[in-house]
Design a protein around this motif. Sequence first.
Motif, mmCIF file in Angstrom:
data_model
loop_
_atom_site.group_PDB
_atom_site.id
_atom_site.type_symbol
_atom_site.label_atom_id
_atom_site.label_comp_id
_atom_site.label_asym_id
_atom_site.label_seq_id
_atom_site.Cartn_x
_atom_site.Cartn_y
_atom_site.Cartn_z
ATOM 1 N N SER A 222 0.833 -1.213 0.000
ATOM 2 C CA SER A 222 0.000 0.000 0.000
ATOM 3 C C SER A 222 0.864 1.258 0.000
ATOM 4 O O SER A 222 0.588 2.214 -0.738
ATOM 5 C CB SER A 222 -0.921 0.019 1.225
ATOM 6 O OG SER A 222 -1.752 -1.107 1.241
ATOM 7 N N THR A 223 1.929 1.249 0.803
ATOM 8 C CA THR A 223 2.828 2.398 0.859
ATOM 9 C C THR A 223 3.510 2.611 -0.487
ATOM 10 O O THR A 223 3.624 3.748 -0.959
ATOM 11 C CB THR A 223 3.892 2.205 1.954
ATOM 12 O OG1 THR A 223 3.243 1.965 3.204
ATOM 13 C CG2 THR A 223 4.769 3.434 2.091
ATOM 14 N N ALA A 224 3.964 1.525 -1.107
ATOM 15 C CA ALA A 224 4.624 1.627 -2.411
ATOM 16 C C ALA A 224 3.677 2.201 -3.468
ATOM 17 O O ALA A 224 4.072 3.076 -4.258
ATOM 18 C CB ALA A 224 5.140 0.262 -2.851
ATOM 19 N N ILE A 225 2.425 1.738 -3.470
ATOM 20 C CA ILE A 225 1.439 2.235 -4.439
ATOM 21 C C ILE A 225 1.169 3.720 -4.206
ATOM 22 O O ILE A 225 1.158 4.529 -5.147
ATOM 23 C CB ILE A 225 0.131 1.414 -4.365
ATOM 24 C CG1 ILE A 225 0.374 -0.009 -4.881
ATOM 25 C CG2 ILE A 225 -0.990 2.087 -5.151
ATOM 26 C CD1 ILE A 225 -0.759 -0.972 -4.615
ATOM 27 N N ILE A 226 0.941 4.093 -2.937
ATOM 28 C CA ILE A 226 0.702 5.496 -2.592
ATOM 29 C C ILE A 226 1.886 6.356 -3.024
ATOM 30 O O ILE A 226 1.728 7.405 -3.657
ATOM 31 C CB ILE A 226 0.453 5.651 -1.070
ATOM 32 C CG1 ILE A 226 -0.888 5.063 -0.680
ATOM 33 C CG2 ILE A 226 0.539 7.112 -0.629
ATOM 34 C CD1 ILE A 226 -1.089 4.902 0.830
#
Length: 199
Positions: free
Chosen positions: A83-87
């Motif tokens: 999720s952090t990588a996508i954000i």
Amino acid sequence: MLSASVGAFLHLKAGWNQGGLLSSLVSIGLMMWLAATSHSKENQTKRLCILAAFGGTMGLGLGPLLDFAIAVNPQIIMTALISTAIIFVCFSVSALYAQRRSYLYLGGFLGSALTILLVTSLLNIFMQSFAVFQFGLYAGVAIFCGFVVYDTQLIVEKHNNGDNDYIWHSVDLFIDFINIFRRLVIILGLNEKKKKRNN
């Protein structure tokens, strides 16, 4: 990111239970050392080593949080990381494709918001309000998403003006990434614990 992963691994698997205050103080010291070291070509290897050590201590500092996530549900870590990588990618790309300097005005607002969040968190040590704690988590994610956009455009602008210190620019973005990841792990962990209690 690789050195942070090594630091987290050392805490979880090698028994280096130094995460917390000590690793935070060391990482601050390393960041100050990196900032004070000239970014000349002669110092490039030295600064990369300091950067790697900084990342390692940041990963080590995440150890207690990762212990919490594993105790609740180990899948939380991978979910938070993805999720952090996508954000991070989405906000960085939006900053790169936006009109030049269009998000630089966010700097003052984000700095003020971060200061208010810090003061609120300090006050909450005495108030012990879970609602305020939760608000701080979600507000923190939003603020650091804003910092990803702001820092990306600021780095591009600095590069255009001749500042090619990619090592320090990496620190800016790495801190944004870690802060989003840390808050997502806590949010997901608390939600998972709530689900388990309800079941």
